[in-house]
Design an enzyme around this catalytic site. Structure first.
Site, PDB file in Angstrom:
ATOM      1  N   GLY A  11      34.169  28.080  -7.896  1.00  0.00           N
ATOM      2  CA  GLY A  11      34.169  26.770  -7.242  1.00  0.00           C
ATOM      3  C   GLY A  11      35.392  26.656  -6.346  1.00  0.00           C
ATOM      4  O   GLY A  11      35.881  27.638  -5.808  1.00  0.00           O
ATOM      5  N   GLU A  15      32.966  42.086 -16.768  1.00  0.00           N
ATOM      6  CA  GLU A  15      34.077  41.152 -16.528  1.00  0.00           C
ATOM      7  C   GLU A  15      34.953  41.095 -17.767  1.00  0.00           C
ATOM      8  O   GLU A  15      34.471  41.003 -18.888  1.00  0.00           O
ATOM      9  CB  GLU A  15      33.562  39.742 -16.193  1.00  0.00           C
ATOM     10  CG  GLU A  15      34.713  38.743 -15.977  1.00  0.00           C
ATOM     11  CD  GLU A  15      34.282  37.391 -15.397  1.00  0.00           C
ATOM     12  OE1 GLU A  15      33.313  37.351 -14.627  1.00  0.00           O
ATOM     13  OE2 GLU A  15      34.936  36.381 -15.732  1.00  0.00           O
ATOM     14  N   ASP A  51      23.954  38.734 -10.463  1.00  0.00           N
ATOM     15  CA  ASP A  51      25.301  38.226 -10.686  1.00  0.00           C
ATOM     16  C   ASP A  51      25.321  37.446 -12.012  1.00  0.00           C
ATOM     17  O   ASP A  51      24.401  36.661 -12.284  1.00  0.00           O
ATOM     18  CB  ASP A  51      25.646  37.303  -9.500  1.00  0.00           C
ATOM     19  CG  ASP A  51      27.105  36.884  -9.479  1.00  0.00           C
ATOM     20  OD1 ASP A  51      27.940  37.549 -10.123  1.00  0.00           O
ATOM     21  OD2 ASP A  51      27.410  35.871  -8.798  1.00  0.00           O
ATOM     22  N   HIS A  52      26.349  37.657 -12.813  1.00  0.00           N
ATOM     23  CA  HIS A  52      26.507  36.941 -14.088  1.00  0.00           C
ATOM     24  C   HIS A  52      25.282  37.017 -14.990  1.00  0.00           C
ATOM     25  O   HIS A  52      24.814  35.997 -15.513  1.00  0.00           O
ATOM     26  CB  HIS A  52      26.883  35.465 -13.848  1.00  0.00           C
ATOM     27  CG  HIS A  52      28.270  35.300 -13.328  1.00  0.00           C
ATOM     28  ND1 HIS A  52      29.383  35.463 -14.113  1.00  0.00           N
ATOM     29  CD2 HIS A  52      28.728  35.016 -12.090  1.00  0.00           C
ATOM     30  CE1 HIS A  52      30.465  35.274 -13.373  1.00  0.00           C
ATOM     31  NE2 HIS A  52      30.101  35.018 -12.137  1.00  0.00           N
ATOM     32  N   HIS A  63      35.826  37.314  -8.294  1.00  0.00           N
ATOM     33  CA  HIS A  63      34.940  36.150  -8.267  1.00  0.00           C
ATOM     34  C   HIS A  63      35.798  34.946  -7.909  1.00  0.00           C
ATOM     35  O   HIS A  63      36.952  34.853  -8.337  1.00  0.00           O
ATOM     36  CB  HIS A  63      34.316  35.913  -9.641  1.00  0.00           C
ATOM     37  CG  HIS A  63      33.257  36.917 -10.001  1.00  0.00           C
ATOM     38  ND1 HIS A  63      31.986  36.562 -10.355  1.00  0.00           N
ATOM     39  CD2 HIS A  63      33.298  38.271 -10.039  1.00  0.00           C
ATOM     40  CE1 HIS A  63      31.285  37.656 -10.605  1.00  0.00           C
ATOM     41  NE2 HIS A  63      32.055  38.709 -10.432  1.00  0.00           N
ATOM     42  N   GLY A  64      35.212  34.031  -7.163  1.00  0.00           N
ATOM     43  CA  GLY A  64      35.968  32.824  -6.825  1.00  0.00           C
ATOM     44  C   GLY A  64      36.835  33.060  -5.610  1.00  0.00           C
ATOM     45  O   GLY A  64      38.044  32.826  -5.634  1.00  0.00           O
ATOM     46  N   GLY A  65      36.232  33.534  -4.522  1.00  0.00           N
ATOM     47  CA  GLY A  65      37.004  33.822  -3.309  1.00  0.00           C
ATOM     48  C   GLY A  65      37.270  32.597  -2.450  1.00  0.00           C
ATOM     49  O   GLY A  65      38.162  32.618  -1.588  1.00  0.00           O
ATOM     50  N   THR A  66      36.526  31.517  -2.696  1.00  0.00           N
ATOM     51  CA  THR A  66      36.660  30.339  -1.834  1.00  0.00           C
ATOM     52  C   THR A  66      38.071  29.760  -1.908  1.00  0.00           C
ATOM     53  O   THR A  66      38.616  29.597  -3.002  1.00  0.00           O
ATOM     54  CB  THR A  66      35.620  29.270  -2.251  1.00  0.00           C
ATOM     55  OG1 THR A  66      34.320  29.791  -1.983  1.00  0.00           O
ATOM     56  CG2 THR A  66      35.814  27.968  -1.483  1.00  0.00           C
ATOM     57  N   THR A  73      30.882  29.253  -2.948  1.00  0.00           N
ATOM     58  CA  THR A  73      31.132  27.810  -2.834  1.00  0.00           C
ATOM     59  C   THR A  73      31.343  27.372  -1.387  1.00  0.00           C
ATOM     60  O   THR A  73      30.786  26.345  -0.957  1.00  0.00           O
ATOM     61  CB  THR A  73      32.356  27.420  -3.693  1.00  0.00           C
ATOM     62  OG1 THR A  73      32.121  27.873  -5.017  1.00  0.00           O
ATOM     63  CG2 THR A  73      32.562  25.916  -3.709  1.00  0.00           C
TER      64      THR A  73
END
Ligand SMILES: [Zn+2]
Length: 390
Positions: free
Chosen positions: A182, A134, A82-83, A209-212, A234
């Site tokens: 985050g 991305e 990832d990344h 990305h960033g599903g939280t 996160t």
């Protein structure tokens, strides 16, 4: 062995309207919880290791455990970098066992992002490995990991996305449509029309990305618009930290390391199972195993005799170094027959991550130079065969 080609896994998800979870792991507790959640739900899962987390654990050691877990579980998994920050990161992740890589050059200008991404795609595709790129920028706001993604959110433009995918050849695209790395601050506003446009023009699996912090309904709408992989970390890190705090409250100052980590997997696993059910990948393990390419290494075996045994040692030392650095090579074994008088005295066993490497390795300039200048002059009498486990 339940490692499968991630390209097949995500295209199945894209065609059938569900998303596969990509949970980032930063310890054995995360790894075990991910596997338990996937097995409980009979779901495929992506074991994801983020380069930005390598300060928290030893990547090589974590990969050994991750690969062991992947081999042991009956549910389909892929192991993803990832990344990834560079071409070198991608090459080394593939060597250590990742069978999917992300290249994140999203902070660069479009033409530089395209150039860097394409260099990773060319290398990875020659190894049979799919690549996630991305475009746009998913920034961090607050919470663990947010500081790793500084700056302002930049939305993905559908026109640029088309150009980017055409010119780089990425297999999956991480898009920026309003999520953050985050935790969210306030109510997340997602641009679903933009996502629908991107999905319509690209028709490849999209990644969030960033599903939280997203609502159930927001997840459903993302998946309806082509999102086939959701990166999620996160909320898991927060669930683990809450458990540690509650262990600490019980144990107070007398709590040992193991007492503080007690039951840490339980809340993470529960959250992962909630995601898996919500994203529609529950009970997909069997159908997916039938349609995806099993991920199996190839052993490139050469047995040979030397015209002059005194030349062999230096040639082997050089070969070990040169061949191990070629993309797609997992391991280089050089050996000598145990018994005198064996029909062949020496061997190489070069392990490739995928059958595609048979061709790309043969044609790689470093291999060509080594074979022509160092190996063949010494080893006139040789047999070479590529094997895959039956
Ligand atoms: Zn991310």
């Amino acid at each position: 062995m339940a490692l499968f080609n991630m390209r097949d896994m995500l295209s199945h998800a894209h065609q059938h309207g569900y998303a596969i979870a990509a949970f980032d792991l930063v310890s054995l507790d995360f790894l075990e919880a991910i596997i338990k959640a996937a097995e409980t739900c009979r779901a495929p899962v992506i074991l994801s290791l983020a380069e930005s987390h390598f300060e928290y654990f030893d990547f090589e050691l974590a990969m050994a455990a991750t690969e062991a877990a992947a081999k042991r579980t009956p549910v389909p998994v892929a192991i993803h970098l990832d990344h990834g920050a560079s071409l070198e990161s991608a090459v080394s992740a593939i060597r250590l066992g990742c069978n999917g890589v992300m290249v994140d050059a999203s902070t660069l200008a479009l033409d530089e992002n395209i150039a860097r991404t394409k260099s990773v795609v060319d290398m990875a595709h020659a190894c049979g490995i799919p690549v996630e790129g991305e475009l746009g920028y998913v920034a961090g706001v607050e919470g663990e990991d947010a500081e790793k993604h500084p700056g302002e959110l930049v939305y993905t433009s559908p026109e640029e996305a088309q150009l980017y995918v055409q010119q780089t050849g990425v297999d999956f695209l991480a898009v920026s449509i309003g999520t953050v790395h985050g935790r969210m601050r306030g109510e997340p506003q997602l641009d679903f029309d933009r996502l629908a446009d991107i999905n319509q023009s690209l028709n490849i699996p999209l990644v969030i990305h960033g599903g939280t912090g997203l609502s159930d309904d927001q997840f459903r709408r993302l998946i309806e618009r082509g999102v086939s992989k959701i990166n999620y970390f996160t909320a898991l890190a927060d669930a683990a930290a809450d458990q540690i705090r509650s262990n600490l409250a019980v144990a107070q100052a007398g709590g040992s390391y193991t007492a503080l980590l007690r039951n840490i997997q339980t809340p993470m696993q529960a959250e992962m199972e909630r995601c898996i059910r919500l994203w529609g990948s529950r009970d997909r393990a069997d159908e997916l195993s039938e349609v995806c390419e099993p991920w199996q290494p190839v052993d490139h075996l050469i047995i040979y005799n030397a015209s002059d045994d005194s030349d062999v040692e230096a040639m082997i030392a050089e070969g070990r170094e040169v061949l191990a650095a070629i993309p797609g090579v997992r391991e280089v074994f050089a050996g000598e027959a145990l018994k005198d008088g064996a029909r062949y005295r020496y061997c190489w066993n070069v392990r490739f991550c995928h059958p595609a490497v048979v061709d790309s390795y043969r044609d790689h300039p470093d291999h060509v130079a080594f074979a022509d200048d160092r190996f063949r002059p010494v080893a006139a009498d040789r047999i070479s065969i590529d094997f895959q486990a039956t």
